[in-house]
Design a protein around this motif. Structure first.
Motif, PDB file in Angstrom:
ATOM      1  N   ASN A   1     -77.417  29.465 -21.723  1.00  0.00           N
ATOM      2  CA  ASN A   1     -76.945  29.393 -20.344  1.00  0.00           C
ATOM      3  C   ASN A   1     -75.507  29.876 -20.229  1.00  0.00           C
ATOM      4  O   ASN A   1     -75.133  30.551 -19.259  1.00  0.00           O
ATOM      5  N   GLU A   2     -74.678  29.538 -21.240  1.00  0.00           N
ATOM      6  CA  GLU A   2     -73.276  29.961 -21.192  1.00  0.00           C
ATOM      7  C   GLU A   2     -73.142  31.487 -21.270  1.00  0.00           C
ATOM      8  O   GLU A   2     -72.307  32.100 -20.599  1.00  0.00           O
TER       9      GLU A   2
ATOM     10  N   LEU B   1     -72.726  37.021 -15.826  1.00  0.00           N
ATOM     11  CA  LEU B   1     -72.656  36.970 -14.366  1.00  0.00           C
ATOM     12  C   LEU B   1     -71.209  36.953 -13.891  1.00  0.00           C
ATOM     13  O   LEU B   1     -70.867  37.541 -12.867  1.00  0.00           O
ATOM     14  N   GLU B   2     -70.327  36.282 -14.655  1.00  0.00           N
ATOM     15  CA  GLU B   2     -68.916  36.185 -14.284  1.00  0.00           C
ATOM     16  C   GLU B   2     -68.195  37.522 -14.479  1.00  0.00           C
ATOM     17  O   GLU B   2     -67.425  37.960 -13.616  1.00  0.00           O
TER      18      GLU B   2
ATOM     19  N   LYS C   1     -82.111  37.090 -14.161  1.00  0.00           N
ATOM     20  CA  LYS C   1     -80.904  36.284 -13.942  1.00  0.00           C
ATOM     21  C   LYS C   1     -79.642  37.156 -14.029  1.00  0.00           C
ATOM     22  O   LYS C   1     -78.758  37.062 -13.188  1.00  0.00           O
TER      23      LYS C   1
ATOM     24  N   ARG D   1     -65.643  26.826 -20.954  1.00  0.00           N
ATOM     25  CA  ARG D   1     -66.866  27.167 -21.685  1.00  0.00           C
ATOM     26  C   ARG D   1     -67.071  28.684 -21.803  1.00  0.00           C
ATOM     27  O   ARG D   1     -67.491  29.178 -22.839  1.00  0.00           O
ATOM     28  N   LEU D   2     -66.788  29.411 -20.749  1.00  0.00           N
ATOM     29  CA  LEU D   2     -67.003  30.864 -20.804  1.00  0.00           C
ATOM     30  C   LEU D   2     -66.010  31.531 -21.750  1.00  0.00           C
ATOM     31  O   LEU D   2     -66.349  32.506 -22.437  1.00  0.00           O
TER      32      LEU D   2
ATOM     33  N   GLU E   1     -67.384  30.971 -25.153  1.00  0.00           N
ATOM     34  CA  GLU E   1     -68.523  31.829 -25.439  1.00  0.00           C
ATOM     35  C   GLU E   1     -68.051  33.248 -25.796  1.00  0.00           C
ATOM     36  O   GLU E   1     -68.549  33.866 -26.739  1.00  0.00           O
TER      37      GLU E   1
ATOM     38  N   GLU F   1     -74.153  32.993 -17.973  1.00  0.00           N
ATOM     39  CA  GLU F   1     -73.069  32.768 -17.020  1.00  0.00           C
ATOM     40  C   GLU F   1     -71.900  33.720 -17.270  1.00  0.00           C
ATOM     41  O   GLU F   1     -71.249  34.209 -16.327  1.00  0.00           O
TER      42      GLU F   1
ATOM     43  N   ASN G   1     -76.087  39.691 -10.695  1.00  0.00           N
ATOM     44  CA  ASN G   1     -74.819  40.366 -10.426  1.00  0.00           C
ATOM     45  C   ASN G   1     -75.139  41.829 -10.133  1.00  0.00           C
ATOM     46  O   ASN G   1     -75.697  42.549 -10.951  1.00  0.00           O
TER      47      ASN G   1
END
Length: 1206
Positions: free
Chosen positions: A261-262, A268-269, A202, A372-373, A376, A265, A206
């Motif tokens: 999951n956060e 990935l961001e 996952k 949310r990000l 985190e 993410e 990126n």
């Protein structure tokens, strides 16, 4: 599977029952059916054939050996053979070949329970045991062990243990390093059994996360969850060493529970590309980390990137903590996580107050905004420690050096000794080192819980750095030596120079106070603290901080923030070591004199002092043949050049063909070698060195220098200047070329051309025209073979236009001409008798320095002390007795010290030496009786060469300027063999110190500021030392002084032909017929090192413009000081009173009115001071033209030599 008989491999035809299994891939056999791990293993991939034999046997054939099995029934044998043959023929078996390159690690180790060594092969999540490497290559093995549900344990130095659910395997590696590699490989394989690739797949979505954020390694499987970077395994280890407050390292495959999951993410961001847009915004290409970097290189890179944040993007608009916090509060409510990351890693406080009582932290602000990000990221950084850094510093300062360091270094396994030769050691071992809390600790490895040793940084006194690689048993390393107060020395080595410098900066920051932080900004080879005394305070030792950089020694007391003191070691005038007593302790002290500064240092212990002494001695010495590496004079000229020029000026200016006459090659080679070894201690003496040897030494030195004095680079420019026909424009070009020369070349060229200009000004005597000198020196200055016309023309131009090139003013030129004329005219008269019309008039006192006792006596250059005494006595009509020992005394230090002159000593030579005194005006001459009558009977007839005198006295060494405080110590002194020997006690067999008598001057008396324990003493002076002695009584004092002077001159203090019953008449100056060289020969016994020398004036150099004190060696300066001392005082001369007695050659002092009481009448021995004296001898005094030259030298001081008019 089943029970089979297997033929023993020993070849004794014995079958043994074995439990045999075949799983379709491997045929394995066991001792019994209970065992989990086989006794032998034959993979199908290595079977070449399975064939039947009689007696229900079948053979399994491999490339290395044949295995024979037997069954009870034919049918069972056929079933085993068919199963094996089918497996051999299957495509899977054919494709499976022995893995030789795909293993994680393989090698030999000892296994407990097995005889000898086994060969271990670790592949994936399993490892195979083989009997030998040959079996491993053939694909055969003993057993195959799965690492699932196993763990590894580090048990001893070379031992480690693999614990499985069924058995423990205890291995012994060949070395500790090999063990570490095995453990790391097993841990990696064990971790692989727990891996889950779902998270990794996952995050790798990126594209920038598919390579390590630090070294670009592909498919990184680790991450720093607070920094937001994906990293490889090797970089992950370095991130762990940074500590959890900076980097929280997690595995993508093992720590599946942490990856919400956060968090996925967020990675990935952000991605490695966005993260590096902050962390590596200013990373230079040459400092990038590559995949093959060593652990030391990785440690340095990660420390600089994350701890020091050296390559970060600077937020220019935010200048203080409050602005950063406000910007953070504004950023967390927006989706841009990269901006929030930049603010936090620049020093914004994650837990700062927002000003909203309901949403009091940035995290709550992000929660309210539904980011949310952001939440985190803030959650994983709530305990991170990133203080604010100064945004404007382009270069790191010492204060930026980390106080925490860790990484691998090479340490000496045993106790180290101080070493300046930088030879390596064979016992260097690799250790994990940490610097934290003021301690440098070292461990077996990075996982060891207990340190094997540590260094208390507060005990460090010196840090020595070797900037070149040193070969050791561990390879080439860059060494660091740490010296402690306890005499211990620790040696550490780093693989790279950058790592070495990082450790040096970090260690130095821990023990060097912030007030002397400027020392850390220098590229020092040696830094530390020492006890020192400086010129303004020689009574108390202080602790100072010193740093040695090249040939410059920087130091500071550390008491206040101020500019550093600096000494240029190449320009030291003195560098000596002596032993002194401080209380009950004997310490070694190093004395350094440079320019107007005197510094004494001693270490905290003998090892520390030896380190600094060796380093300073090495830095101050001659290092190669480059001009900049030579020992230099105060004017920045190589001492060899300065000494040769001074010698030639004094003794060769009037020598015909000077510089064209060749010297002896052997003597020249020895003299040049002595200069190159230690120029500071080479003294040129006319008795020991030939003029031709000295001139050849100068030429050879210039010819063999590393680069030409005029530099080879500028050669075409010098020659091309000849194309300019206009001399003025040509000189302008020369001037520009001279300014472009290195500083040392420029100062040396200045001194040399000034000397050659002086020589050619005397060409009417020495027959060396400018062209002749240019022919001699052109090949030396350009370092070319032979002599070419262009080179000669350039040098001729430089000599001819010396005045214009160096801006010599009129006064300096007149001074040079005066000095030249003085020398040449003296030499012109060396073969004739002087017939003067006048002489130098000098003040001499009779018995006491009082106005009424002053006589003005004409001094000629060859007048002896006994002649001066007789002239003075005759002048004052003093009637003497044969037993009266009337002597000329030289009095200095305002009357505290006085020295009876030996009757052979030349008075004018002694007077001119007063210019070297701190206060020349305090010196004067007095004629008086020496001792009592009984002294006359103690000396005649004594054979001085065989005489031995010894006595217990109180002694103090004054050469160190009160270095030992105010204490006089007991010493036993012996006068023997023309030497003064100093013993610690009477029983001592070896003298503590000694000095040849030819180098000393002995004075009656002691300085009051020394606080001597008795009133009777004497002082011994040499060029560099002052010894003070206290005697028990006056008789002992006078005996010592008399015996020293008598033994020094090889004869009695008074002439045996004294006849005081006749009038004292000034004798003819027959000695004036000799040349100055001859005079010097005769006086060499008296004053071998205190000769009259000419220090020729030069145009001001760059250093001289800023120097406050000038050299006092020139004749003009000496005579100016002496003339100033000889001015008649106002109390002696009064206008309109008194008369000058011309015929007598003596000027009687005139009494002036004084408010003080009238002085007492002179003693009975002095008759009628106002009476005309008897006429002195007229022949053999200073010629009038020579007097005029001396007058021109003295004019600038406001006093000229007085001339008697007939």
């Amino acid at each position: 599977m089943g029970w089979l008989d297997k033929l023993s491999p020993q070849g004794n035809c014995v079958f043994q029952k074995r439990w045999v299994k075949f799983d379709g891939e491997n045929l394995s056999y066991y001792n019994n059916d209970k065992e989990m791990y086989s006794k032998g293993l034959i993979p199908c991939s290595v079977m070449k054939q399975v064939r039947g034999q009689g007696d229900n046997r079948f053979e399994v054939v491999t490339s290395l050996r044949i295995f024979v099995f037997r069954l009870e029934r034919e049918g069972e044998r056929q079933e085993w053979m068919e199963a094996l043959q089918t497996a051999i023929r299957s495509p899977a078996s054919i494709s499976q070949k022995p893995q030789k390159c795909g293993t994680n690690k393989h090698g030999s180790m000892e296994l407990r329970g097995y005889k000898g060594k086994v060969y271990v092969s670790l592949t994936g999540t399993r490892f195979k045991l083989c009997k030998s490497e040959q079996d491993f290559r053939a694909g055969l093995g003993i057993s195959l062990i799965d690492l699932t549900a196993t763990n590894i344990k580090d048990t001893d130095r070379r031992l480690f243990q693999i614990n499985t659910p069924f058995r423990n395997f205890c291995f012994t590696a060949e070395s500790e390093r090999e063990k570490e590699e095995w453990i790391e490989a097993f841990q990696e394989s064990i971790a692989e059994t727990l891996s889950d690739y779902e998270v990794a797949e996952k995050i790798w979505f990126n594209e920038s996360n598919r390579s390590c954020a630090d070294c670009r390694a592909s498919q990184p499987e680790w991450a720093s969850i607070n920094l937001g970077v994906v990293i490889c395994k090797k970089c992950a280890g370095q991130h762990r060493f940074l500590g959890p407050s900076l980097s929280k390292v997690r595995s993508l495959k093992l720590d599946s529970s942490i990856w919400s999951n956060e968090l996925v993410e967020l990675f990935l961001e952000v991605g490695n590309e966005n993260a590096n847009s902050f962390w590596a915004a200013s990373l230079p290409l040459e400092e990038e980390l590559h995949m093959g970097a060593s652990p030391e290189q990785r440690a340095t890179f990660h420390r600089r990137k994350y701890r020091e944040r050296k390559y970060r993007r600077v937020l220019e608009s935010l200048h203080d903590q409050e602005q950063l916090n406000q910007a953070l509060c504004a950023a967390v409510v927006l989706p841009d996580v990269v901006e929030t990351m930049s603010l936090v890693f620049s020093g914004a406080d994650v837990m700062c107050a927002t000003g909203d009582p309901t949403y009091s932290t940035p995290y709550l602000l992000a929660q309210r905004a539904g980011q949310r990000l952001q939440m985190e990221f803030l959650h994983h950084n709530k305990l991170s420690d990133f203080p604010m850094l100064e945004s404007s510093s382009e270069t790191s300062s010492p204060s930026d050096a980390p106080s925490f360091m860790d990484g691998f270094l090479y340490c000496s396994a045993g106790p180290a000794k101080a070493t300046l030769d930088r030879r390596g050691r064979d016992d260097m071992v690799r250790r994990w080192c940490t610097l934290e809390g003021g301690y440098l600790s070292y461990y077996e490895n990075e996982r060891s819980p207990m340190a094997t040793g540590r260094v208390d940084i507060t005990e460090v006194v010196s840090l020595a750095v070797n900037n070149t690689e040193t070969m050791t048993g561990a390879g080439a390393v860059f060494m660091v030596e740490i010296y402690l107060q306890s005499d211990r020395v620790f040696l550490f080595g780093a693989k790279t120079q950058e790592t070495q410098q990082d450790w040096v900066q970090a260690i130095a920051k821990c023990f060097v106070p912030s007030k002397v932080e400027a020392l850390l900004r220098r590229d020092c080879e040696l830094i530390g603290r020492l006890y020192f005394k400086e010129g303004h305070d020689l009574y108390h030792w202080r602790v100072g901080w010193f740093a040695l950089e090249g040939s410059a020694l920087y130091f500071s007391s550390g008491e206040e923030e101020r500019t550093l003191g600096a000494m240029q070691l190449k320009q030291l005038q003195e560098l000596t070591v002596s032993t002194h007593v401080e209380g009950e302790e004997r310490i070694q002290v190093l004395l350094m004199v440079e320019g107007g500064r005197t510094v004494y240092i001693h270490g905290f212990n003998k090892v520390d002092f030896a380190l600094w002494h060796s380093a300073i001695k090495l830095a101050s010495g001659t290092d190669g043949r480059a001009l900049s590496n030579q020992q230099l004079s105060k004017k920045g000229v190589p001492i060899v050049v300065d000494s040769c020029i001074a010698f030639v000026t004094q003794y060769g200016l009037c020598h015909q063909g000077i510089y064209s006459v060749r010297g002896d090659p052997g003597r020249v080679s020895l003299l040049l070698g002595a200069f190159r070894q230690d120029a500071r201690n080479v003294k040129l003496h006319v008795l020991e060195h030939q003029l031709e040897d000295v001139t050849d030494t100068l030429k050879t030195f210039l010819s063999q220098a590393e680069d030409a004095l005029l530099t080879k680079e500028l050669y075409p420019y010098w020659v091309s200047a000849l194309d300019e026909e206009d001399e003025k424009r040509r000189v302008e070009k020369y001037s520009r070329f001279i300014q472009s020369l290195p500083k040392i070349n420029r100062s040396t060229l200045t001194a040399l051309l000034q000397h050659l200009y002086r020589v050619q000004r005397c060409s009417h005597i020495n027959q060396m025209q400018t062209r002749d000198l240019a022919c001699v020196f052109s090949s030396c200055l350009f370092q070319t073979e032979g002599q070419t016309t262009p080179e000669i023309s350039v040098v001729q131009d430089l000599i001819t236009n010396y005045v214009q090139l160096f801006g010599v003013n009129e006064d300096q030129l007149k001074q040079m001409e005066s000095e030249n004329s003085f020398i040449t005219r003296w030499n012109e008269k060396k073969d004739t008798t002087f017939s003067p019309a006048g002489d130098l008039i000098f003040e001499v006192y009779l018995e006491r320095r009082e106005p009424e006792n002053c006589c003005l006596i004409k001094l000629s250059p060859t007048m002896r002390s006994d002649e001066l005494a007789e002239s003075t006595l005759v002048t004052r009509n003093v009637v003497t007795n044969p037993v009266d020992l009337w002597t000329t005394f030289e009095v200095i230090e305002n009357g505290e010290l006085e020295r009876p002159l030996h009757y052979k000593e030349k008075v004018l030579e002694q007077v001119l030496e007063w210019s070297t005194l701190d206060d020349p005006s305090s010196a004067f001459l007095v004629i008086k009786k020496f001792g009592e009558d009984k002294m006359a009977d103690t000396l005649p007839g004594r054979k001085q060469k065989q005489f031995i005198r010894g006595e217990q006295v109180k002694f103090k060494d004054g050469s160190s300027k009160l270095l030992s405080g105010h204490k006089f110590q007991d010493r036993y002194v012996i006068l023997r063999d023309d030497k003064l020997l100093l013993y610690k006690e009477m029983k001592s067999t070896k003298p503590e110190r000694e000095v040849p008598l030819k180098l000393v001057k002995c004075y009656l008396g002691l300085k009051k500021k020394l606080k001597p324990p008795t009133s009777w003493g004497f002082t011994v002076y040499t060029d560099k030392q002052q010894w003070h002695f206290c005697c028990e009584g006056k008789e002992s004092q006078i005996d010592w002084v008399t015996d020293i002077i008598t033994m020094k001159h090889g004869g009695d203090l008074w002439s045996k032909n004294r006849d005081h019953s006749r009038p004292a008449v000034h004798k003819s100056m027959s000695a004036a017929q000799q040349s100055p060289q001859t005079t010097k020969h005769k006086n060499s016994k008296n004053l071998p090192d205190r000769k009259l020398s000419l220090n020729i004036s030069t145009p001001p150099s760059e250093d001289e413009k800023t120097r406050n004190s000038e050299d006092c060696g020139s004749l003009q300066h000496k005579t100016a000081i002496v003339a100033n001392c000889l001015k008649q005082k106002d109390r002696l001369v009064s206008p309109g009173t008194g008369q000058r007695n011309v015929s007598a050659g003596v000027i009687q002092p005139q009494h002036c009115p004084s408010p003080r009481p009238e002085p007492q009448a002179p003693q009975s021995g002095v008759k009628n001071p106002n009476r005309r004296p008897v006429l002195m001898g007229e022949a053999g005094l200073m010629p009038p033209n020579l007097l005029n030259e001396l007058n021109s030298v003295l004019n600038k001081t406001g006093r000229s030599a007085k001339e008697e008019k007939s």
